[in-house]
Enzyme design. Structure first.
Site, PDB file in Angstrom:
ATOM      1  N   ARG A   1       0.828  -1.207   0.000  1.00  0.00           N
ATOM      2  CA  ARG A   1       0.000   0.000   0.000  1.00  0.00           C
ATOM      3  C   ARG A   1       0.862   1.256   0.000  1.00  0.00           C
ATOM      4  O   ARG A   1       0.532   2.236  -0.665  1.00  0.00           O
ATOM      5  CB  ARG A   1      -0.958  -0.018   1.204  1.00  0.00           C
ATOM      6  CG  ARG A   1      -2.023   1.059   1.137  1.00  0.00           C
ATOM      7  CD  ARG A   1      -3.110   0.844   2.168  1.00  0.00           C
ATOM      8  NE  ARG A   1      -2.598   0.981   3.543  1.00  0.00           N
ATOM      9  CZ  ARG A   1      -3.344   0.814   4.626  1.00  0.00           C
ATOM     10  NH1 ARG A   1      -4.630   0.487   4.512  1.00  0.00           N
ATOM     11  NH2 ARG A   1      -2.822   0.954   5.834  1.00  0.00           N
TER      12      ARG A   1
ATOM     13  N   GLU B   1     -16.579   6.398   3.415  1.00  0.00           N
ATOM     14  CA  GLU B   1     -15.940   5.792   4.581  1.00  0.00           C
ATOM     15  C   GLU B   1     -15.930   6.774   5.739  1.00  0.00           C
ATOM     16  O   GLU B   1     -16.250   7.951   5.587  1.00  0.00           O
ATOM     17  CB  GLU B   1     -14.531   5.297   4.267  1.00  0.00           C
ATOM     18  CG  GLU B   1     -13.504   6.359   3.974  1.00  0.00           C
ATOM     19  CD  GLU B   1     -12.100   5.760   3.813  1.00  0.00           C
ATOM     20  OE1 GLU B   1     -11.807   4.725   4.436  1.00  0.00           O
ATOM     21  OE2 GLU B   1     -11.297   6.345   3.073  1.00  0.00           O
TER      22      GLU B   1
ATOM     23  N   LYS C   1      -2.891   6.677   1.126  1.00  0.00           N
ATOM     24  CA  LYS C   1      -2.671   7.042   2.529  1.00  0.00           C
ATOM     25  C   LYS C   1      -1.713   8.230   2.628  1.00  0.00           C
ATOM     26  O   LYS C   1      -0.605   8.136   3.174  1.00  0.00           O
ATOM     27  CB  LYS C   1      -2.154   5.829   3.316  1.00  0.00           C
ATOM     28  CG  LYS C   1      -2.460   5.912   4.809  1.00  0.00           C
ATOM     29  CD  LYS C   1      -2.262   4.573   5.484  1.00  0.00           C
ATOM     30  CE  LYS C   1      -2.543   4.638   6.974  1.00  0.00           C
ATOM     31  NZ  LYS C   1      -3.952   4.919   7.288  1.00  0.00           N
TER      32      LYS C   1
END
Length: 346
Positions: A80, A219, A183
């Site tokens: 990620r 989210e 992220k």
């Protein structure tokens, strides 16, 4: 550290012994060094200060029942971070480099690793950031990759207790086709002010809708969304949602428990059909949601609609089973049939 009260620590920046660091310059990484000063010396023109050229990861190390120390799914965090680094135009730490630095960070700070038998872990925070002094809007040629850690309990100070959430319809978390699924630090910075308002009103979480139409669940500000109904585990399919490793693990565990897993668009009105709702992520594992208030304007007291799941503080049976299934694997109390636990040789 014998004076640490393992069952009372929360989620914060505890000072440990060392930070691991490597610098990328002239197309290559330096040797990995351990630093005990906990200080970066950076030029005021360093691009991370001006353009937020940074991304991070979060994973946990656990002391298991049989005495082993493990990192939970570190290769997923490495992948990620590589994906986010490509998005930002930063060099990608390899799987081997990422995992080696995480392992070394755990070993170097072993006295801060909570012993088995406590609801706590060693939270590991890898950070990748532009370290070149520059004003041009181009990726930096100098980068720091650092790995730090801190002993951590529950993000909200309570394990498996349900909290209230609000949908702030006058705020968006991420732009369509923007950075929402990566992220990057800036994604979180934009939620600080709404969170402050929400916390002052008694809400622990904020649930965001898709920015383009405000018709679908996206989210939570800190973590992914899932809902339980009709023996189904339902979670959003959206290009703006961060691919949560905890959510990915819970989906596999839900299937193990006999639930049907659905990853799809979730209309706002479907919130009325769920029996249980939870937020899930590395820091929280699962935060069950007692109710969700829809607010046209977060700053106002008016609630246009409420979706109630259970009394405040209480937790549903499926959230409880999923939480116990995941944490028992992390603690070495049940078999790791999926091969998620990466042993750290101490």
């Amino acid at each position: 550290m014998s004076d640490i009260q393992w069952d009372k620590i929360g989620f914060d920046a505890y000072r440990t012994d060392v930070v691991l660091m490597a610098r990328w310059k002239d197309g290559q990484w330096s040797e990995i060094v351990e630093d005990d000063t906990f200080a970066f010396t950076l030029d005021p023109f360093t691009c991370v200060f001006h353009y937020a050229v940074s991304c991070f990861e979060g994973l946990k190390a656990f002391s298991q029942k049989d005495g082993k120390v493990i990192l939970f799914r570190p290769e997923e965090n490495a992948h990620r971070m590589q994906r986010t680094a490509r998005y930002l135009g930063l060099p990608e730490p390899s799987d081997e480099m990422f995992i080696e630095m995480c392992e070394r960070c755990v070993r170097a700070n072993r006295e801060f690793l909570p012993p088995y038998g406590h609801d706590a872990s060693l939270y590991v925070r890898p950070l990748l950031m532009g370290a070149q002094p520059k004003m041009q809007l181009t990726p930096p040629n100098e980068v720091i990759f650092a790995v730090m850690c801190a002993p951590a309990g529950s993000y909200y100070g309570a394990f498996l207790k349900s909290f209230a959430a609000a949908i702030p319809q006058n705020y968006d978390r991420a732009a369509p086709k923007g950075s929402g699924s990566y992220k990057v630090g800036a994604n979180y910075a934009s939620t600080f002010r709404p969170y402050q308002i929400a916390h002052n009103q008694g809400y622990q979480e904020l649930l965001y809708l898709n920015s383009k139409t405000h018709e679908f669940i996206d989210e939570f500000g800190s973590s992914n969304f899932f809902g339980i109904k009709d023996n189904k585990y339902v979670t959003p399919l959206s290009d703006s949602v961060l691919p949560s490793i905890t959510n990915k693990s819970l989906q596999e565990l839900a299937a193990d428990l006999g639930l049907v897993v659905e990853k799809r668009a979730i209309p706002l009105e479907e919130l009325s059909e769920f029996d249980e709702v939870g937020a899930c992520g590395t820091a929280v594992v699962i935060t069950p949601i007692s109710h969700i208030d829809v607010k046209e304007v977060l700053e106002d007291n008016a609630v246009t609609k409420q979706f109630r799941y259970m009394p405040d503080g209480e937790v549903g049976p499926v959230c409880t089973r999923l939480y116990k299934a995941l944490t028992s694997i992390q603690k070495g109390e049940s078999e790791d049939i999926h091969g998620w636990c990466h042993e750290v040789k101490m």
